[in-house]
Write a protein that holds these residues in place. Structure first.
Motif, PDB file in Angstrom:
ATOM      1  N   PHE A   1     -10.783  -7.930 -12.999  1.00 42.83           N
ATOM      2  CA  PHE A   1     -11.214  -7.646 -11.630  1.00 42.83           C
ATOM      3  C   PHE A   1     -10.683  -8.697 -10.651  1.00 42.83           C
ATOM      4  CE2 PHE A   1     -14.360  -8.767  -8.374  1.00 42.83           C
ATOM      5  CZ  PHE A   1     -14.276  -7.629  -7.578  1.00 42.83           C
ATOM      6  N   LYS A   2     -10.769  -9.958 -11.038  1.00 46.02           N
ATOM      7  CA  LYS A   2     -10.267 -11.023 -10.157  1.00 46.02           C
ATOM      8  C   LYS A   2      -8.784 -10.842  -9.868  1.00 46.02           C
ATOM      9  CE  LYS A   2     -13.481 -14.664 -11.717  1.00 46.02           C
ATOM     10  NZ  LYS A   2     -13.561 -15.968 -12.419  1.00 46.02           N
ATOM     11  N   LEU A   3      -8.011 -10.583 -10.919  1.00 48.13           N
ATOM     12  CA  LEU A   3      -6.561 -10.463 -10.741  1.00 48.13           C
ATOM     13  C   LEU A   3      -6.178  -9.219  -9.955  1.00 48.13           C
ATOM     14  CD1 LEU A   3      -5.373 -11.665 -14.257  1.00 48.13           C
ATOM     15  CD2 LEU A   3      -4.873 -12.776 -12.069  1.00 48.13           C
ATOM     16  N   THR A   4      -6.732  -8.061 -10.353  1.00 48.33           N
ATOM     17  CA  THR A   4      -6.336  -6.823  -9.672  1.00 48.33           C
ATOM     18  C   THR A   4      -6.770  -6.825  -8.213  1.00 48.33           C
ATOM     19  OG1 THR A   4      -8.378  -5.800 -10.499  1.00 48.33           O
ATOM     20  CG2 THR A   4      -6.364  -5.431 -11.758  1.00 48.33           C
ATOM     21  N   SER A   5      -7.965  -7.365  -7.924  1.00 46.76           N
ATOM     22  CA  SER A   5      -8.411  -7.402  -6.523  1.00 46.76           C
ATOM     23  C   SER A   5      -7.496  -8.285  -5.685  1.00 46.76           C
ATOM     24  CB  SER A   5      -9.855  -7.909  -6.443  1.00 46.76           C
ATOM     25  OG  SER A   5      -9.971  -9.212  -6.994  1.00 46.76           O
ATOM     26  N   GLN A   6      -7.016  -9.394  -6.291  1.00 43.25           N
ATOM     27  CA  GLN A   6      -6.097 -10.255  -5.546  1.00 43.25           C
ATOM     28  C   GLN A   6      -4.730  -9.592  -5.371  1.00 43.25           C
ATOM     29  OE1 GLN A   6      -6.810 -12.828  -3.920  1.00 43.25           O
ATOM     30  NE2 GLN A   6      -4.770 -13.466  -3.318  1.00 43.25           N
ATOM     31  N   TYR A   7      -4.215  -8.938  -6.424  1.00 44.67           N
ATOM     32  CA  TYR A   7      -2.942  -8.219  -6.298  1.00 44.67           C
ATOM     33  C   TYR A   7      -3.055  -7.133  -5.220  1.00 44.67           C
ATOM     34  CZ  TYR A   7      -1.730 -10.287 -10.873  1.00 44.67           C
ATOM     35  OH  TYR A   7      -1.453 -11.141 -11.897  1.00 44.67           O
ATOM     36  N   ILE A   8      -4.128  -6.367  -5.250  1.00 46.07           N
ATOM     37  CA  ILE A   8      -4.297  -5.272  -4.281  1.00 46.07           C
ATOM     38  C   ILE A   8      -4.417  -5.812  -2.865  1.00 46.07           C
ATOM     39  CG2 ILE A   8      -5.912  -3.467  -3.540  1.00 46.07           C
ATOM     40  CD1 ILE A   8      -6.505  -2.966  -6.501  1.00 46.07           C
ATOM     41  N   TRP A   9      -5.162  -6.924  -2.716  1.00 39.12           N
ATOM     42  CA  TRP A   9      -5.328  -7.498  -1.362  1.00 39.12           C
ATOM     43  C   TRP A   9      -3.988  -7.920  -0.782  1.00 39.12           C
ATOM     44  CZ3 TRP A   9      -4.402 -12.302   0.829  1.00 39.12           C
ATOM     45  CH2 TRP A   9      -4.968 -12.504   2.097  1.00 39.12           C
ATOM     46  N   ARG A  10      -3.151  -8.575  -1.597  1.00 40.87           N
ATOM     47  CA  ARG A  10      -1.838  -9.003  -1.094  1.00 40.87           C
ATOM     48  C   ARG A  10      -0.942  -7.821  -0.764  1.00 40.87           C
ATOM     49  NH1 ARG A  10      -0.192 -13.829  -5.316  1.00 40.87           N
ATOM     50  NH2 ARG A  10      -1.687 -15.413  -4.595  1.00 40.87           N
ATOM     51  N   LEU A  11      -0.998  -6.784  -1.632  1.00 40.93           N
ATOM     52  CA  LEU A  11      -0.153  -5.620  -1.362  1.00 40.93           C
ATOM     53  C   LEU A  11      -0.600  -4.904  -0.093  1.00 40.93           C
ATOM     54  CD1 LEU A  11       0.188  -4.204  -4.987  1.00 40.93           C
ATOM     55  CD2 LEU A  11       2.022  -5.202  -3.598  1.00 40.93           C
TER      56      LEU A  11
ATOM     57  N   PRO B   1      -7.983   0.150   0.287  1.00 43.52           N
ATOM     58  CA  PRO B   1      -7.056  -0.524   1.223  1.00 43.52           C
ATOM     59  C   PRO B   1      -5.588  -0.245   0.935  1.00 43.52           C
ATOM     60  CG  PRO B   1      -8.731  -2.052   0.414  1.00 43.52           C
ATOM     61  CD  PRO B   1      -8.822  -0.823  -0.432  1.00 43.52           C
ATOM     62  N   LEU B   2      -5.301   0.166  -0.283  1.00 52.54           N
ATOM     63  CA  LEU B   2      -3.904   0.403  -0.658  1.00 52.54           C
ATOM     64  C   LEU B   2      -3.565   1.863  -0.369  1.00 52.54           C
ATOM     65  CD1 LEU B   2      -1.686  -1.356  -1.867  1.00 52.54           C
ATOM     66  CD2 LEU B   2      -2.336  -0.519  -4.117  1.00 52.54           C
ATOM     67  N   SER B   3      -2.851   2.091   0.702  1.00 51.37           N
ATOM     68  CA  SER B   3      -2.573   3.449   1.169  1.00 51.37           C
ATOM     69  C   SER B   3      -1.535   4.142   0.286  1.00 51.37           C
ATOM     70  CB  SER B   3      -2.081   3.403   2.614  1.00 51.37           C
ATOM     71  OG  SER B   3      -1.671   4.680   3.022  1.00 51.37           O
ATOM     72  N   GLU B   4      -1.724   5.476   0.110  1.00 52.53           N
ATOM     73  CA  GLU B   4      -0.752   6.267  -0.654  1.00 52.53           C
ATOM     74  C   GLU B   4       0.485   6.582   0.175  1.00 52.53           C
ATOM     75  OE1 GLU B   4      -2.124   9.597  -2.903  1.00 52.53           O
ATOM     76  OE2 GLU B   4      -4.169   8.834  -3.007  1.00 52.53           O
ATOM     77  N   ASP B   5       0.462   6.213   1.439  1.00 51.08           N
ATOM     78  CA  ASP B   5       1.640   6.460   2.271  1.00 51.08           C
ATOM     79  C   ASP B   5       2.795   5.560   1.875  1.00 51.08           C
ATOM     80  OD1 ASP B   5       0.159   8.320   3.632  1.00 51.08           O
ATOM     81  OD2 ASP B   5      -0.454   6.927   5.220  1.00 51.08           O
TER      82      ASP B   5
ATOM     83  N   VAL C   1       5.077   3.536  -1.060  1.00 53.59           N
ATOM     84  CA  VAL C   1       5.485   3.775  -2.445  1.00 53.59           C
ATOM     85  C   VAL C   1       4.655   2.930  -3.404  1.00 53.59           C
ATOM     86  CG1 VAL C   1       7.372   3.559  -4.096  1.00 53.59           C
ATOM     87  CG2 VAL C   1       7.823   4.447  -1.805  1.00 53.59           C
ATOM     88  N   ALA C   2       4.354   1.692  -3.010  1.00 51.22           N
ATOM     89  CA  ALA C   2       3.547   0.819  -3.864  1.00 51.22           C
ATOM     90  C   ALA C   2       2.163   1.416  -4.069  1.00 51.22           C
ATOM     91  CB  ALA C   2       3.449  -0.569  -3.238  1.00 51.22           C
ATOM     92  N   GLY C   3       1.555   1.828  -2.964  1.00 61.34           N
ATOM     93  CA  GLY C   3       0.232   2.425  -3.065  1.00 61.34           C
ATOM     94  C   GLY C   3       0.253   3.709  -3.852  1.00 61.34           C
ATOM     95  N   LEU C   4       1.329   4.531  -3.635  1.00 63.07           N
ATOM     96  CA  LEU C   4       1.433   5.787  -4.363  1.00 63.07           C
ATOM     97  C   LEU C   4       1.535   5.552  -5.859  1.00 63.07           C
ATOM     98  CD1 LEU C   4       1.791   8.867  -4.257  1.00 63.07           C
ATOM     99  CD2 LEU C   4       4.265   8.468  -4.113  1.00 63.07           C
ATOM    100  N   SER C   5       2.325   4.568  -6.268  1.00 64.96           N
ATOM    101  CA  SER C   5       2.489   4.316  -7.705  1.00 64.96           C
ATOM    102  C   SER C   5       1.170   3.895  -8.342  1.00 64.96           C
ATOM    103  CB  SER C   5       3.554   3.237  -7.926  1.00 64.96           C
ATOM    104  OG  SER C   5       3.135   1.993  -7.390  1.00 64.96           O
ATOM    105  N   VAL C   6       0.399   3.074  -7.628  1.00 62.93           N
ATOM    106  CA  VAL C   6      -0.870   2.590  -8.166  1.00 62.93           C
ATOM    107  C   VAL C   6      -1.879   3.737  -8.268  1.00 62.93           C
ATOM    108  CG1 VAL C   6      -2.829   1.057  -7.758  1.00 62.93           C
ATOM    109  CG2 VAL C   6      -0.494   0.245  -7.370  1.00 62.93           C
ATOM    110  N   HIS C   7      -1.951   4.570  -7.232  1.00 60.75           N
ATOM    111  CA  HIS C   7      -2.896   5.687  -7.247  1.00 60.75           C
ATOM    112  C   HIS C   7      -2.543   6.697  -8.334  1.00 60.75           C
ATOM    113  CE1 HIS C   7      -5.537   4.959  -3.774  1.00 60.75           C
ATOM    114  NE2 HIS C   7      -4.483   4.381  -3.190  1.00 60.75           N
ATOM    115  N   VAL C   8      -1.242   6.985  -8.499  1.00 61.94           N
ATOM    116  CA  VAL C   8      -0.835   7.941  -9.533  1.00 61.94           C
ATOM    117  C   VAL C   8      -1.111   7.377 -10.922  1.00 61.94           C
ATOM    118  CG1 VAL C   8       1.129   9.180 -10.538  1.00 61.94           C
ATOM    119  CG2 VAL C   8       0.893   9.045  -8.063  1.00 61.94           C
TER     120      VAL C   8
END
Length: 1020
Positions: free
Chosen positions: A816-826, A898-902, A904-911
């Motif tokens: 959780f700590k790592l993914t939340s930090q990765y997502i926040w930066r992205l 916060p990570l939008s699917e609009d 490519v980065a957000g789309l890859s994570v959501h998919v």
């Protein structure tokens, strides 16, 4: 061994203005003294240092044989004799007795008072008659509950204190005879009763019992007396019957001495049974007996003694209550028992037992003279002794007998035992107390003329003195005659002339603070000699103050505050003794100094530095205290001078500890050049270690000598440096005022060797030298970030934790700590503040929690590489974690918003997320819409086994539909359709394949796939 000191525990004294010679007397709570003489009881008011004044007087039925007072219920009880008959009477509401002729109400115990008469009881004394089937011999009142225990031949009768409620505003005291304890073959001489504990004493036997509550439901239980088939008892009875026939003037038959503790005391041979006598609507308070102690004595037949010289006396149960419940404003019924002590005495030896949680002998008191009576208090044991002599001492036919009396004051260990019962931290590095086994001492032997009896209440000792008439010559009998059991007529003869003079004194014991100061002054005579006597006397003074604090019911707030200050002072004195004397208990320096409240600097100021130098000897107690204190991260910084003295001390006494103490925050002000000079001496002496190297590097950095620092740091490989930091974490991390503070060395390593710093902190966590939250706070403070900002160095540390697979780390929490930090930066498009220590590829190769990224993900993000070149590593690490085997994908869903699917980065994570949740059809739709070129790699990766039907049920129809619509992605859809048909043709039979093809399709386009499908069976 009893040590003797010449101190002054007794203060002023005053004479009680009695009209008649006292026969019995006892204390009455806080402010009264009762004196029985003839057929009258006088009550005197006793208030502090003021003169004792008569308060009231009342008549008794006859001569008073025994007298006792109960603070609970505020009543007086007496055994009275008239016309050779004995009576038991309780005097209630005695404070309302204004004059001797005032009206008195006499009523029978348990008698219900009629309401019209009850109002008269408000302002007049009541006498409760307590009829018994047998003559009462002795009495005792429970100091906590006020219940009354009466001793008769072979039994004890318990009267429970109760109140008859007349109305809401008024109730009267009464008793109920609730229990009879039958004890076969014993005639009680003295008894004592306290909160269910019963002490019974005959001439040569002591029995301690406990009346235990029903643990289940407290239902009424009847125990009827019956004979006990105890083989030991039967054997003893048979022997006794035989030997009784052999007794004559020439023989004395003695039973064997015996001491039985705990359950073994049930083997005493005494039959003990209960008989309930309470009312039917009342619950029996006790339901069975627990045996605690049985002790039997035998006369010493080797010496020629009078029969009285082998009798027990002064049985007493002394309670000590919980300190928190000893508020003077509370009723005695609310006191909570902490410890209970039992004392009884032979003429020349006294015994003190602890009888609550465990039964054990605490102290043995050897008197230099024959004792008559003793009284035990929480602070002292007061004993009346009597010396009998003959003149001339030669064995002549006629000798003159002379007597002398002393009041001896001994110390007791009750407070030491109670302190260990009360405080679980006792006898640790936090708190200490002198041992229970420490030798007792006599503080004073005070000569009195004609001492006869003694009692104690509050801070007073009540003494009855009576000058003996002139002794007359008497003929000394032969030793054989004196030992005869049947001849008990040998007594000191006093002529029946005019009565000797008598006085009743109230002796005030000095305040604990005053006696403490005298004991401290006395101990100074031993200080220079460095003997155990200094520790012994200071320990006695400490226990005196501790006992006074435990018995705080008689203390004013100002007195208690003064006692607390004196208590701290006594701890300081004991700390000084143990620090200066080379004893096996020198480790006690630490807890005593802690309890004293002295700071480290104040303790150092008490050290004798006159012999400073290489020849100076420092005792291990002081070294132990300073070493332990410096390891505790105290919020105290020593001055440069004091710090230098400490370093010099350890260089002489404990050179191996020098690197450790130099890392203490308390030595922050040490001159680094001075510290380095001592460290070099260690190096020259051959004591070379990685810890010594790191300490020298830290001091060099403090001096600003970077070349020396680099030289020391390069002298060992990195992994060895990590081991050094594990040995002494304070090289990197210190605590001040509860806050984590990075050292100068840690700040320097952050800039020059961050990988070493992360590995070292990881090693500290792995070896339980630092907690998870502490490590996180350390990196935040080190990087100058607030609580809400995560520095890259902390992210590196989290990644290192995953790689190391620490057992105490909660894996999902770390994810959780790592993914939340990765997502926040992205989401913020925020690059890391420093260069990451590991790339995604290195993490995948080193850690099983980072999985290989699926090929279709690479195709998906390759369409917009330039937009993510500043934070590609964060995206790859996040995707790798999501592709790993340990990641709980459901935990990340709430944080993906916060990570939008609009993008490519957000789309890859959501998919990826939907794929891990097995939402394949939705993922296919998204990919066909946003990145058709990734559809076939996605299907090849995900649509396997039970999901393989989605090739022809979802993907094939969807591609056909989109091709019909045309558009700019027509060619991408067409190539994807061809690959899909190739897969479906392999998977399905010809008939099934025909069924999934679109009805309006061009036959020529689908024909090659149909031919392959029809031929594959013949080919196989």
């Amino acid at each position: 061994m009893v040590q003797l000191y010449n101190l002054h525990p007794f203060g002023s004294q005053q004479v009680v203005p009695c009209k008649l010679e006292p026969e019995r007397f006892c204390g009455g709570g806080r402010d009264a003294l009762f004196v029985a003489a003839g057929c009258k009881v006088e009550a005197f008011a006793v208030a502090g240092q003021e003169l004792c004044q008569p308060r009231c007087a009342f008549s008794t039925l006859g001569r008073v044989l025994r007298l006792a007072y109960s603070e609970a219920g505020d009543y007086l009880v007496a055994i009275e004799e008239k016309n050779k008959a004995t009576f038991l009477r309780a005097y209630v509401n005695w404070r309302s007795k204004r004059t001797e002729n005032s009206r008195v109400c006499i009523r029978m115990v348990g008698h219900n008072v009629e309401t019209p008469f009850s109002e008269n009881f408000r302002d007049q004394m009541s006498i409760l008659e307590m009829p018994l089937s047998e003559a009462p011999l002795c009495i005792s009142c429970c100091p906590v509950k006020g219940d009354l225990l009466v001793g008769c031949t072979n039994k004890l009768v318990l009267f429970s204190l109760k109140y008859q409620i007349i109305n809401e505003e008024f109730s009267i005291l009464d008793f109920e005879r609730s229990l009879i304890i039958h004890i076969a073959n014993i005639t009680p001489v003295e008894i004592s009763f306290c909160v269910g504990y019963v002490g019974v004493m005959s001439d040569l036997e002591v029995l301690i019992l406990k009346l235990e509550l029903d643990p289940k439901n407290g239902e009424r239980v009847h125990h009827h007396p019956r004979k006990t088939s105890n083989p030991m008892k039967q054997t003893e009875e048979g022997i006794s019957n035989e030997l009784s026939q052999l007794e004559s003037d020439d023989f004395v038959i003695c039973q064997k001495p015996m001491e039985l503790l705990g359950k073994k005391s049930e083997q005493s041979g005494l039959s003990v049974t209960l008989e309930s006598t309470g009312l039917a609507d009342e619950q029996l308070k006790y339901f069975h007996i627990q045996h605690l102690l049985y002790r039997r004595f035998a006369p010493d037949v080797s010496s020629y003694v009078l029969p009285d010289d082998i009798k027990l006396h002064s049985l007493q149960l002394l309670p000590i209550y919980q300190t928190g419940s000893s508020d003077g404003k509370k009723l005695s019924q609310e006191k909570e028992l902490l410890s209970l002590f039992c004392f009884f005495s032979l003429p020349h030896v006294g015994y003190l037992y602890m009888v609550v949680k465990s039964v054990e002998l605490m102290s043995v008191y050897h008197y230099p003279e024959k004792s008559q009576q003793a009284v035990l208090t929480p602070q002292f044991l007061h004993v009346i002794t009597r010396h009998v002599g003959y003149w001339p001492p030669l064995c002549s036919a006629v000798s003159l007998l002379f007597l002398s009396n002393n009041l001896q004051c001994f110390t007791v260990r009750c407070s030491a035992a109670a302190a260990r019962e009360e405080d679980p931290y006792m006898d640790t590095t936090l708190k200490a107390c002198p041992p229970v086994s420490m030798d007792v001492c006599a503080l004073r032997i005070q000569l009195f003329i004609g001492l006869k009896a003694i009692c104690h209440f509050k801070n007073h000792i009540i003494l009855l003195t009576k000058a003996d008439a002139e002794a007359i010559p008497e003929r000394r009998e032969s030793p054989k005659r004196l030992l005869s059991r049947k001849d008990t007529s040998v007594k000191i003869k006093i002529p029946p002339v005019a009565e000797a003079g008598w006085n009743l004194y109230i002796v005030n014991t000095v305040s604990p603070v005053q006696l403490y100061k005298e004991m401290v002054d006395y101990s100074n005579t031993y200080k220079t000699a460095k003997t155990q006597s200094c520790i012994h006397l200071l320990s006695e003074a400490h226990l005196l103050v501790r006992a006074a604090l435990m018995d705080a019911t008689h203390l004013e707030p100002g007195e208690k505050a003064e006692l607390l200050e004196v208590f701290k002072e006594s701890c300081g004195h004991l700390g000084d003794c143990y620090s200066r004397l080379d004893t096996q208990h020198s480790h006690l320096t630490l807890p005593y100094y802690k309890m004293s409240g002295l700071s480290l600097a104040e303790v150092l100021a008490r050290v004798d530095w006159t012999g400073e130098g290489a020849s100076q000897k420092y005792e291990r107690g002081l070294i132990f205290y300073i070493n332990h204190s410096l390891c505790e991260n105290l919020d105290e910084e020593l001055s440069e001078e004091s710090a230098a003295k400490v370093v010099q001390m350890f260089h002489v006494a404990e050179p191996k500890q020098l690197p450790h103490i130099l890392c203490s925050p308390s030595l922050k002000n040490i001159n680094p050049s001075t510290a380095l000079s001592y460290l070099r001496k260690l190096d020259a002496s051959g004591l070379s270690s990685i810890l010594l190297t790191l300490t020298k590097a830290a001091m060099a950095l403090k001096m600003g000598d970077l070349d020396m620092h680099r030289k020391e740091m390069k002298s060992h490989p990195e992994m060895k440096l990590v081991c050094g930091f594990i040995l002494e974490p304070r090289l990197l991390i210190q605590q001040r005022k509860g806050q984590i503070v990075p050292t100068e060395l840690a700040i320097h390593l952050k800039e020059t060797q961050p990988a070493l710093l992360v590995a070292s902190v990881l090693g500290l966590q792995k070896n339980d030298k630092i907690g998870i939250e502490e490590a996180d706070s350390f990196f935040k403070v080190l990087c100058g970030k607030d609580e809400d900002t995560i520095p890259q160095l902390l992210v590196d540390f989290w990644e290192a934790q995953l790689v190391a697979c620490l057992p105490d780390v909660v894996l999902q929490e770390l994810f959780f700590k790592l993914t939340s930090q990765y997502i926040w930066r992205l989401s913020k498009r925020q690059p890391p503040d420093t260069t990451p220590l590991r790339t995604s590829e290195e993490l995948i190769n080193a850690c099983g929690h980072y999985g290989l990224i699926y090929p279709w993900v690479h195709i998906l993000i390759s369409s917009d590489v330039l937009a993510y070149e500043n934070y590609t590593e964060d995206l790859l690490k996040l995707q790798s974690l999501m592709c790993g085997p340990s990641f709980d994908i459901a935990s990340i869903i709430p944080f993906l918003e916060p990570l939008s699917e609009d993008t490519v980065a957000g789309l890859s994570v959501h998919v990826l997320c939907r794929t891990r949740l097995k939402e394949y059809e939705q993922c296919i739709d998204i990919l066909l819409e946003r990145c058709p070129e990734a559809v076939i790699p996605y299907a090849n990766q995900e649509l396997k086994e039970e999901n393989r039907t989605l090739w022809w049920k979802k993907l094939l129809p969807e591609l056909c539909r989109r091709i019909k619509c045309g558009g700019e992605k027509y060619q991408l859809y067409l190539s994807s359709l061809k690959e899909t048909l190739s897969i479906v043709a392999v998977e399905l039979e010809l008939k099934d394949f025909l069924n999934v093809l679109p009805e309006d399709g061009t036959a020529a386009f689908f024909l090659p796939y149909l031919l392959y499908c029809s031929r594959k069976k013949s080919l196989t």
